[in-house]
Design an enzyme around this catalytic site. Sequence first.
Site, PDB file in Angstrom:
ATOM      1  N   CYS A  94       0.794  -1.228   0.000  1.00  0.00           N
ATOM      2  CA  CYS A  94       0.000   0.000   0.000  1.00  0.00           C
ATOM      3  C   CYS A  94       0.833   1.288   0.000  1.00  0.00           C
ATOM      4  O   CYS A  94       1.374   1.651  -1.034  1.00  0.00           O
ATOM      5  CB  CYS A  94      -1.016  -0.030   1.135  1.00  0.00           C
ATOM      6  SG  CYS A  94      -2.380   1.111   0.858  1.00  0.00           S
ATOM      7  N   ARG A 128     -12.073   7.126  -0.147  1.00  0.00           N
ATOM      8  CA  ARG A 128     -11.165   6.007   0.115  1.00  0.00           C
ATOM      9  C   ARG A 128     -11.774   4.731  -0.473  1.00  0.00           C
ATOM     10  O   ARG A 128     -12.999   4.568  -0.493  1.00  0.00           O
ATOM     11  CB  ARG A 128     -10.960   5.834   1.616  1.00  0.00           C
ATOM     12  CG  ARG A 128     -10.367   7.042   2.300  1.00  0.00           C
ATOM     13  CD  ARG A 128      -9.855   6.687   3.673  1.00  0.00           C
ATOM     14  NE  ARG A 128      -8.720   5.780   3.596  1.00  0.00           N
ATOM     15  CZ  ARG A 128      -7.469   6.191   3.323  1.00  0.00           C
ATOM     16  NH1 ARG A 128      -7.215   7.472   3.124  1.00  0.00           N
ATOM     17  NH2 ARG A 128      -6.487   5.318   3.263  1.00  0.00           N
ATOM     18  N   HIS A 194      -3.573  -5.578   2.389  1.00  0.00           N
ATOM     19  CA  HIS A 194      -3.120  -5.682   3.781  1.00  0.00           C
ATOM     20  C   HIS A 194      -3.769  -6.925   4.393  1.00  0.00           C
ATOM     21  O   HIS A 194      -4.348  -7.737   3.716  1.00  0.00           O
ATOM     22  CB  HIS A 194      -3.638  -4.500   4.611  1.00  0.00           C
ATOM     23  CG  HIS A 194      -3.104  -3.166   4.284  1.00  0.00           C
ATOM     24  ND1 HIS A 194      -1.950  -2.670   4.808  1.00  0.00           N
ATOM     25  CD2 HIS A 194      -3.613  -2.167   3.519  1.00  0.00           C
ATOM     26  CE1 HIS A 194      -1.755  -1.426   4.404  1.00  0.00           C
ATOM     27  NE2 HIS A 194      -2.747  -1.092   3.607  1.00  0.00           N
TER      28      HIS A 194
HETATM   29  N1  GLN Z   1      -1.783   6.880   2.432  1.00  0.00           N
HETATM   30  C1  GLN Z   1      -2.077   6.020   1.369  1.00  0.00           C
HETATM   31  C2  GLN Z   1      -3.479   6.148   0.817  1.00  0.00           C
HETATM   32  O1  GLN Z   1      -4.419   6.429   1.558  1.00  0.00           O
HETATM   33  C3  GLN Z   1      -1.777   4.593   1.775  1.00  0.00           C
HETATM   34  C4  GLN Z   1      -2.692   4.004   2.830  1.00  0.00           C
HETATM   35  C5  GLN Z   1      -2.318   2.606   3.229  1.00  0.00           C
HETATM   36  O2  GLN Z   1      -1.117   2.240   3.270  1.00  0.00           O
HETATM   37  N2  GLN Z   1      -3.315   1.833   3.581  1.00  0.00           N
HETATM   38  O3  GLN Z   1      -3.657   5.955  -0.361  1.00  0.00           O
END
Ligand code: GLN
Length: 253
Positions: A94, A128, A194
């Site tokens: 990520c 998101r 993840h």
């Molecule tokens: N900050 C990054 C995003 O929101 C990565 C987030 C994460 O590693 N889950 O895209």
Amino acid sequence: MAEINIYHLYPGQLNLYGDRGNMLSLLRRAEWRSIKLNIIPVEPGDNINFANCDLLFMGGGQDSDQKLVAADLKKRKKELHGAVEEGMTIFAVCGSYQLLGSYYITADSEKIGGLEIMDMHTEAGKNRLIGNAIINCTLWNPSKTLVGFENHAGRTYLGPSLKPLGEVVSGFGNNGLDKTEGATYKNVIGTYLHGSLLPKNPWLTDYLLQKALAYRNQDTRLSELDDYMEEEAHKAAIELTGSKKHKRMSSRA
Ligand code: GLN
């Protein structure tokens, strides 16, 4: 006795949704095969070179964490490029995956320069992309399934020379549009998954161990393990994907 050195880059800053569990999975599956596995944490500012690193692991991080490590990462750029060209394995999740590309434009419109190891860039979207995801991973022929949890604002767009890690079966993947998830270049693997990812996808753990062994010309044959628990966890994660709707949420991680 076979031996593998794993460098864990920025464990204090980059670790989300159980990413650290990936290290435990690598450790146990190595130990069960009598392979000695050394885990070396690398913090920003540490005076360390990657000549002895067989596998580099980098976990996920929020935008603020990515900003914290960006300057240190930049200093290591040339050395990491060299190691990658020689065949060192990188496994990045990520936020770290995003930093393997040319740049990441954060939710606050800040541009963070990346390592430019992979021909790709990332830009944060308005929402998101959150949920359990399934991909059809083409590291193997025939392909195998990987399941994981994604939560990112960044949308990653791969350049024409870069191969995705797999095709999205369920979830969002790189950008929610083109059905690609993650990327591979030489022995570098980047993914949005993840969870932690490796315990419930043991074939990927073994793939990484084998790449690390091959890098030092060590025997890559791995004895069979009883993966009943891992396969049950894999199935349970797939079932979760079916039962929960994927969400595009406006909140920040
Ligand atoms: N900050 C990054 C995003 O929101 C990565 C987030 C994460 O590693 N889950 O895209």
